[in-house]
Write a protein that holds these residues in place. Sequence first.
Motif, PDB file in Angstrom:
ATOM      1  N   ILE A  50       0.855  -1.186   0.000  1.00 38.38           N
ATOM      2  CA  ILE A  50       0.000   0.000   0.000  1.00 38.38           C
ATOM      3  C   ILE A  50       0.892   1.236   0.000  1.00 38.38           C
ATOM      4  N   LYS A  71      -3.130   5.540   4.654  1.00 38.54           N
ATOM      5  CA  LYS A  71      -2.549   4.191   4.595  1.00 38.54           C
ATOM      6  C   LYS A  71      -2.435   3.557   5.981  1.00 38.54           C
ATOM      7  N   SER A  72      -1.811   4.306   6.909  1.00 41.53           N
ATOM      8  CA  SER A  72      -1.602   3.752   8.245  1.00 41.53           C
ATOM      9  C   SER A  72      -2.923   3.502   8.939  1.00 41.53           C
ATOM     10  N   ASP A  83       3.395  -1.673   8.896  1.00 50.34           N
ATOM     11  CA  ASP A  83       3.361  -0.236   8.618  1.00 50.34           C
ATOM     12  C   ASP A  83       4.794   0.286   8.598  1.00 50.34           C
ATOM     13  N   GLU A  84       5.317   0.541   7.421  1.00 52.27           N
ATOM     14  CA  GLU A  84       6.693   1.023   7.235  1.00 52.27           C
ATOM     15  C   GLU A  84       7.726   0.189   8.008  1.00 52.27           C
ATOM     16  N   VAL A 140       2.169  -1.321   4.340  1.00 49.33           N
ATOM     17  CA  VAL A 140       2.304   0.089   3.977  1.00 49.33           C
ATOM     18  C   VAL A 140       3.790   0.386   3.870  1.00 49.33           C
ATOM     19  N   THR A 141       4.222   0.951   2.752  1.00 48.48           N
ATOM     20  CA  THR A 141       5.644   1.251   2.636  1.00 48.48           C
ATOM     21  C   THR A 141       5.908   2.379   1.651  1.00 48.48           C
TER      22      THR A 141
END
Lengths: 255, 168
Positions: A48, A56-57, A178-179, A209-210
Motif C-alpha cells: 500500500i 494508509k496507516s 506499517d513502514e 504500507v511502505t
Amino acid sequence: MSPANEPGPTTAAVQAVNLVKVYQTGGLPVHAVRGVDLRVDRGEFVAIMGPSGSGKSTLVHMLGGLDGRTSGEIWVDGKRADTLNESGWAILRRQKIGFVFQFFNLVANMTVADNVELPALLGGSTPRHARERREYLLGELGLADKADASPAQLSGGEQQRVALARALANQPQVLLADEPTGNLDSRNTRDVLRLLGEVHRQGQTIVMVTHDARVAGLADRLVTLLDGMIVDDGAIAPPRRRTKPGAGDVVELRG
Amino acid sequence: MRLPLLALLAKEPAHGYELKQALEQIFGSAYPSPNIGQIYVTLGRLEKDGLVRGVDVEQSNRPNKKVYYCTAAGREALDEWAESPSEGPRVRDEFFMKLVLAPMTGIADRMALINRQRRHYLAIMRDLVEVAEQTDQDNRAAHLLIEGAMLHLQADLDWLERCQEELA
C-alpha cells in the motif's frame, strides 16, 4: 461493489467493505479513510503506497483492530471482526494477525528471544516449536547472536528486525506492516527483503504500507491511496524471463 | 562503452573477446553481457580516432587475432575522462511531457498515467531485486550498481507521488 469484494464462501485472508474512518479531534472532522473496499486473498502480498496523510496507516491499523472504524465492515479469515470488542480483537490478533510497526513496541524487561517466542507461545505453539521458529527468524535477520540481549541494548534497526521476527513467529494468517523498513540501512534492508520474499513464497499473506520501493517491489499487487480513497489497485508485473539467468540490464550500454 | 574499453586497454593490451570477458567478470550479472560485435565496432572507432592501435598476432592453426594497445592519445583521453565530472541523471523527460500534455490533448487521464507509471517502476524494481538475488554476494561492484539503480527508482517513485498530489 464488485463481486470480488463481497464477503463470500471463498474466504479472503482479510477484507474491508466500504470502510470509513473519521477522526473527531477538536474542531473539524478529518476524513482519513473514505469508503475503502479491499479484499486480500490468502497468499497475496499487497503493498500500500500513497502520500503521507492519504490514510494508509489508518487503514492497516483498522484492519488489525488497533484503531476503531467509523463505519463499514472488516472480515478476517471469513469472520466479521469490526464488531468485536477490545478483548475479542486481542484474541483474534493473537491467533491470526502479525503486526509490525515503524515503532517496535518490544517488551523492555524480556530478552530478544523471549520477545520473539512470546506470541508463538500465546498462540499455542509448543516451547520447542517456538524456539525453533525464533532461531530461524533471528538467524535470517542476522540477529542470532542477539538472542540473550535486552531490547535496550539494540540499535533502532536491530529492534525493528526483532519486531518483524516477533510478528512472524506465529506464522499468522496475515502479516500487517506499517513502514517496517523505516529505520534500516541498506544492508539490513537486504536481510529483511530476503526474509519477506521467503515467507511470502512459503504462503504468508502480507499487507504492507511502505514508501520503500525495494519492499514494494516484492509485492504481487499495489494499492495506491490518495485522500483516503483507493485510486489504483492492480498487479505488479512479474520479473521478466531471462534467457540467461543473471544477465541483467541495470545499466544501458552505449556504443 | 568507448572509455571503459579504453580503460581496460590502458591496464593491458587485449583482443576483443578478452575485453568482453573482463567486462562480464568485473560487473557481473548487473551489466548486460556486451555484444562482441559492438565491442569490435567500438574498437574500430577508437582506432580510427587514434586512441588505440590494433596489431595482428599470428596464431598456429587459427586465423590471426588482433590485439589492441592504448596509445598516448588514448591515455590523454582517459585522463580527461577521469578529470571531468559525469553528467547527473535528469528527470524522465518523456513521461513528464506525456503528463503535462495529456490533458491539453485529451490523449490520457493524468491519474491513469501516473498509476500505470508507478506500477511499471515497481515491476522494474522487482526485476532488480531478482538480479540482486542472482548476483554473487562477493561482487561488490555489481551490488553497488544495482543499489544505485534502486535508489534512482525510489526517487522516480517519490517524484510520481508529488505529481499525483499536485496534479490530481
